[in-house]
Design a protein around this motif. Structure first.
Motif, mmCIF file in Angstrom:
data_model
loop_
_atom_site.group_PDB
_atom_site.id
_atom_site.type_symbol
_atom_site.label_atom_id
_atom_site.label_comp_id
_atom_site.label_asym_id
_atom_site.label_seq_id
_atom_site.Cartn_x
_atom_site.Cartn_y
_atom_site.Cartn_z
ATOM 1 N N VAL A 1 4.900 30.931 46.343
ATOM 2 C CA VAL A 1 4.378 32.255 46.670
ATOM 3 C C VAL A 1 3.655 32.816 45.433
ATOM 4 C CG1 VAL A 1 4.852 34.443 47.816
ATOM 5 C CG2 VAL A 1 6.410 32.542 48.143
ATOM 6 N N ALA A 2 2.641 32.068 45.003
ATOM 7 C CA ALA A 2 1.914 32.413 43.771
ATOM 8 C C ALA A 2 0.419 32.184 43.966
ATOM 9 C CB ALA A 2 2.430 31.550 42.621
ATOM 10 N N PRO A 3 -0.410 32.883 43.170
ATOM 11 C CA PRO A 3 -1.852 32.663 43.261
ATOM 12 C C PRO A 3 -2.236 31.306 42.686
ATOM 13 C CG PRO A 3 -1.356 34.196 41.491
ATOM 14 C CD PRO A 3 -0.057 33.916 42.190
ATOM 15 N N LEU A 4 -3.305 30.721 43.217
ATOM 16 C CA LEU A 4 -3.832 29.491 42.643
ATOM 17 C C LEU A 4 -4.484 29.832 41.306
ATOM 18 C CD1 LEU A 4 -5.479 27.618 45.666
ATOM 19 C CD2 LEU A 4 -3.165 27.356 44.719
ATOM 20 N N MET A 5 -4.107 29.089 40.272
ATOM 21 C CA MET A 5 -4.583 29.339 38.918
ATOM 22 C C MET A 5 -5.264 28.091 38.375
ATOM 23 S SD MET A 5 -3.342 32.446 38.238
ATOM 24 C CE MET A 5 -3.285 32.600 36.458
ATOM 25 N N ALA A 6 -6.268 28.292 37.545
ATOM 26 C CA ALA A 6 -6.904 27.203 36.810
ATOM 27 C C ALA A 6 -7.363 27.737 35.470
ATOM 28 C CB ALA A 6 -8.087 26.633 37.590
ATOM 29 N N THR B 1 -12.039 32.364 44.492
ATOM 30 C CA THR B 1 -12.178 31.931 45.882
ATOM 31 C C THR B 1 -10.961 32.300 46.720
ATOM 32 O OG1 THR B 1 -13.545 30.099 45.127
ATOM 33 C CG2 THR B 1 -12.617 29.915 47.348
ATOM 34 N N THR B 2 -9.781 32.260 46.117
ATOM 35 C CA THR B 2 -8.535 32.509 46.855
ATOM 36 C C THR B 2 -7.807 33.748 46.349
ATOM 37 O OG1 THR B 2 -7.376 30.998 45.358
ATOM 38 C CG2 THR B 2 -8.205 30.075 47.440
ATOM 39 N N LYS B 3 -8.503 34.606 45.617
ATOM 40 C CA LYS B 3 -7.869 35.792 45.001
ATOM 41 C C LYS B 3 -7.230 36.678 46.074
ATOM 42 C CE LYS B 3 -8.646 39.099 41.373
ATOM 43 N NZ LYS B 3 -8.628 38.531 40.058
ATOM 44 N N GLY B 4 -5.957 36.986 45.882
ATOM 45 C CA GLY B 4 -5.230 37.813 46.842
ATOM 46 C C GLY B 4 -4.379 37.005 47.809
ATOM 47 N N TRP C 1 -11.973 36.103 52.932
ATOM 48 C CA TRP C 1 -12.028 34.962 52.031
ATOM 49 C C TRP C 1 -12.933 33.929 52.683
ATOM 50 C CZ3 TRP C 1 -7.607 37.656 53.148
ATOM 51 C CH2 TRP C 1 -6.944 38.260 52.069
ATOM 52 N N ASP C 2 -14.080 33.690 52.070
ATOM 53 C CA ASP C 2 -15.056 32.724 52.585
ATOM 54 C C ASP C 2 -14.998 31.500 51.683
ATOM 55 O OD1 ASP C 2 -17.215 31.250 53.433
ATOM 56 O OD2 ASP C 2 -18.683 32.832 53.166
ATOM 57 N N PHE C 3 -14.486 30.394 52.214
ATOM 58 C CA PHE C 3 -14.303 29.194 51.420
ATOM 59 C C PHE C 3 -15.525 28.279 51.449
ATOM 60 C CE2 PHE C 3 -9.875 30.093 53.090
ATOM 61 C CZ PHE C 3 -9.498 30.828 51.972
ATOM 62 N N ASN C 4 -16.606 28.716 52.093
ATOM 63 C CA ASN C 4 -17.822 27.896 52.161
ATOM 64 C C ASN C 4 -18.533 27.795 50.822
ATOM 65 O OD1 ASN C 4 -18.100 27.160 55.081
ATOM 66 N ND2 ASN C 4 -17.926 29.368 55.276
ATOM 67 N N VAL C 5 -18.294 28.764 49.944
ATOM 68 C CA VAL C 5 -18.921 28.743 48.625
ATOM 69 C C VAL C 5 -17.829 28.911 47.574
ATOM 70 C CG1 VAL C 5 -20.582 29.849 47.095
ATOM 71 C CG2 VAL C 5 -21.049 29.734 49.543
ATOM 72 N N GLY D 1 -1.297 18.960 47.456
ATOM 73 C CA GLY D 1 -0.960 19.737 48.640
ATOM 74 C C GLY D 1 -2.046 20.726 49.013
ATOM 75 N N VAL D 2 -2.869 21.080 48.033
ATOM 76 C CA VAL D 2 -3.999 21.976 48.299
ATOM 77 C C VAL D 2 -5.212 21.431 47.551
ATOM 78 C CG1 VAL D 2 -3.449 23.595 46.424
ATOM 79 C CG2 VAL D 2 -4.798 24.387 48.358
ATOM 80 N N ARG D 3 -6.351 21.502 48.209
ATOM 81 C CA ARG D 3 -7.593 21.022 47.610
ATOM 82 C C ARG D 3 -8.652 22.120 47.677
ATOM 83 N NH1 ARG D 3 -7.869 15.172 50.752
ATOM 84 N NH2 ARG D 3 -6.171 14.190 49.590
ATOM 85 N N ILE D 4 -9.360 22.286 46.579
ATOM 86 C CA ILE D 4 -10.541 23.139 46.557
ATOM 87 C C ILE D 4 -11.711 22.173 46.729
ATOM 88 C CG2 ILE D 4 -11.868 24.839 45.263
ATOM 89 C CD1 ILE D 4 -8.987 25.735 46.031
ATOM 90 N N ASP D 5 -12.247 22.143 47.921
ATOM 91 C CA ASP D 5 -13.229 21.127 48.313
ATOM 92 C C ASP D 5 -14.644 21.698 48.189
ATOM 93 O OD1 ASP D 5 -14.681 19.069 49.469
ATOM 94 O OD2 ASP D 5 -13.234 18.744 51.082
ATOM 95 N N VAL D 6 -15.254 21.468 47.031
ATOM 96 C CA VAL D 6 -16.586 21.985 46.754
ATOM 97 C C VAL D 6 -17.611 21.328 47.671
ATOM 98 C CG1 VAL D 6 -18.377 22.257 44.984
ATOM 99 C CG2 VAL D 6 -15.956 22.422 44.347
ATOM 100 N N GLY D 7 -17.549 19.995 47.779
ATOM 101 C CA GLY D 7 -18.501 19.261 48.608
ATOM 102 C C GLY D 7 -18.364 19.567 50.084
ATOM 103 N N GLY D 8 -17.119 19.708 50.547
ATOM 104 C CA GLY D 8 -16.869 19.996 51.960
ATOM 105 C C GLY D 8 -16.981 21.463 52.306
ATOM 106 N N GLN D 9 -17.150 22.307 51.304
ATOM 107 C CA GLN D 9 -17.263 23.761 51.471
ATOM 108 C C GLN D 9 -16.080 24.335 52.246
ATOM 109 O OE1 GLN D 9 -21.256 23.717 53.248
ATOM 110 N NE2 GLN D 9 -21.953 24.715 51.366
ATOM 111 N N ARG D 10 -14.882 24.104 51.667
ATOM 112 C CA ARG D 10 -13.657 24.552 52.339
ATOM 113 C C ARG D 10 -12.489 24.452 51.358
ATOM 114 N NH1 ARG D 10 -14.757 19.208 55.592
ATOM 115 N NH2 ARG D 10 -14.022 17.713 54.042
ATOM 116 N N VAL D 11 -11.366 25.020 51.774
ATOM 117 C CA VAL D 11 -10.080 24.797 51.130
ATOM 118 C C VAL D 11 -9.291 23.930 52.102
ATOM 119 C CG1 VAL D 11 -7.902 25.889 50.468
ATOM 120 C CG2 VAL D 11 -10.066 26.906 49.753
ATOM 121 N N ALA D 12 -8.617 22.925 51.583
ATOM 122 C CA ALA D 12 -7.832 22.054 52.448
ATOM 123 C C ALA D 12 -6.357 22.180 52.098
ATOM 124 C CB ALA D 12 -8.287 20.610 52.302
#
Length: 194
Positions: free
Chosen positions: A64-69, A76-79, A25-29, A89-100
């Motif tokens: 204990v569930a997948p992130l859904m939108a 990005t987080t499949k699996g 899982w590469d959260f950079n993109v 509690g969780v951030r999908i950080d597009v600008g920072g190229q990461r998951v927080a």
């Protein structure tokens, strides 16, 4: 000639049957499909876009569930399965190229083989507080699993027993850049090759 074809078929089936498992899982993109689904799902995600931020924050909780939108699991987080008990509690950080992981949250990966090598690249989100990732069913090998650091760290560990593994940011916010799991067959193949 038939024996040769049969021999090749047996070899091919043996190779397919012993195929090794590696997952990254590469959260950079963050995929464009994920960005579109996160943007459309204003009930479950808040988009924060300022001069210094471009990120999506959860509004719903996960157990204990997948992130859904927008009714779709994020690519990005499949699996990965998340346990997040609060909003933001969780951030999908597009600008920072990461998951927080912004609050105490847990990521679960199910059905991992004993001996698999787990690698996670992460860093505390604080400029002044050392933090880390606590793990279960993983023996830390290098880095700072089950410890804290101020630095960006490449954590490496080995799965203890067949089953689920977890990653928890119990000390506070953490930036996650990647997670990789290579099962024992993949690790052995790399050792032999290299």
């Amino acid at each position: 000639m038939r024996k040769l074809y049969l021999y090749i078929l047996i070899l091919l089936l043996t190779f397919i049957g012993s195929k090794s498992f590696a997952q990254t899982w590469d959260f950079n993109v963050i995929s464009t499909a994920d960005i579109a689904n996160l943007t459309a799902d204003t009930q479950n995600w808040t988009h924060e876009e300022t001069s210094s931020n471009n990120r999506f924050k959860n509004e719903t909780t996960y157990s204990v569930a997948p992130l859904m939108a927008n009714g779709t699991e994020l690519e990005t987080t499949k699996g990965l399965l998340f346990t997040v008990s609060v909003a933001d509690g969780v951030r999908i950080d597009v600008g920072g190229q990461r998951v927080a992981l912004n609050k105490t949250s847990t990521i679960t990966v199910q059905n991992v083989k004993a001996g698999s090598v787990v690698t996670m690249v992460c860093k505390t989100s604080s400029k002044s507080e050392a933090r880390g990732i606590d793990v279960t069913n993983i023996t830390p090998v290098s880095g700072s699993f089950n410890a804290t650091s101020m630095d960006q760290v490449t954590n490496v560990g080995t799965v203890i027993a067949d089953g689920d593994i977890t990653f928890t940011n119990s000390q506070g916010g953490m930036y996650l850049y990647s997670i990789k799991i290579a099962d024992v067959a993949s690790v052995e193949a790399c050792r032999r090759a290299g």
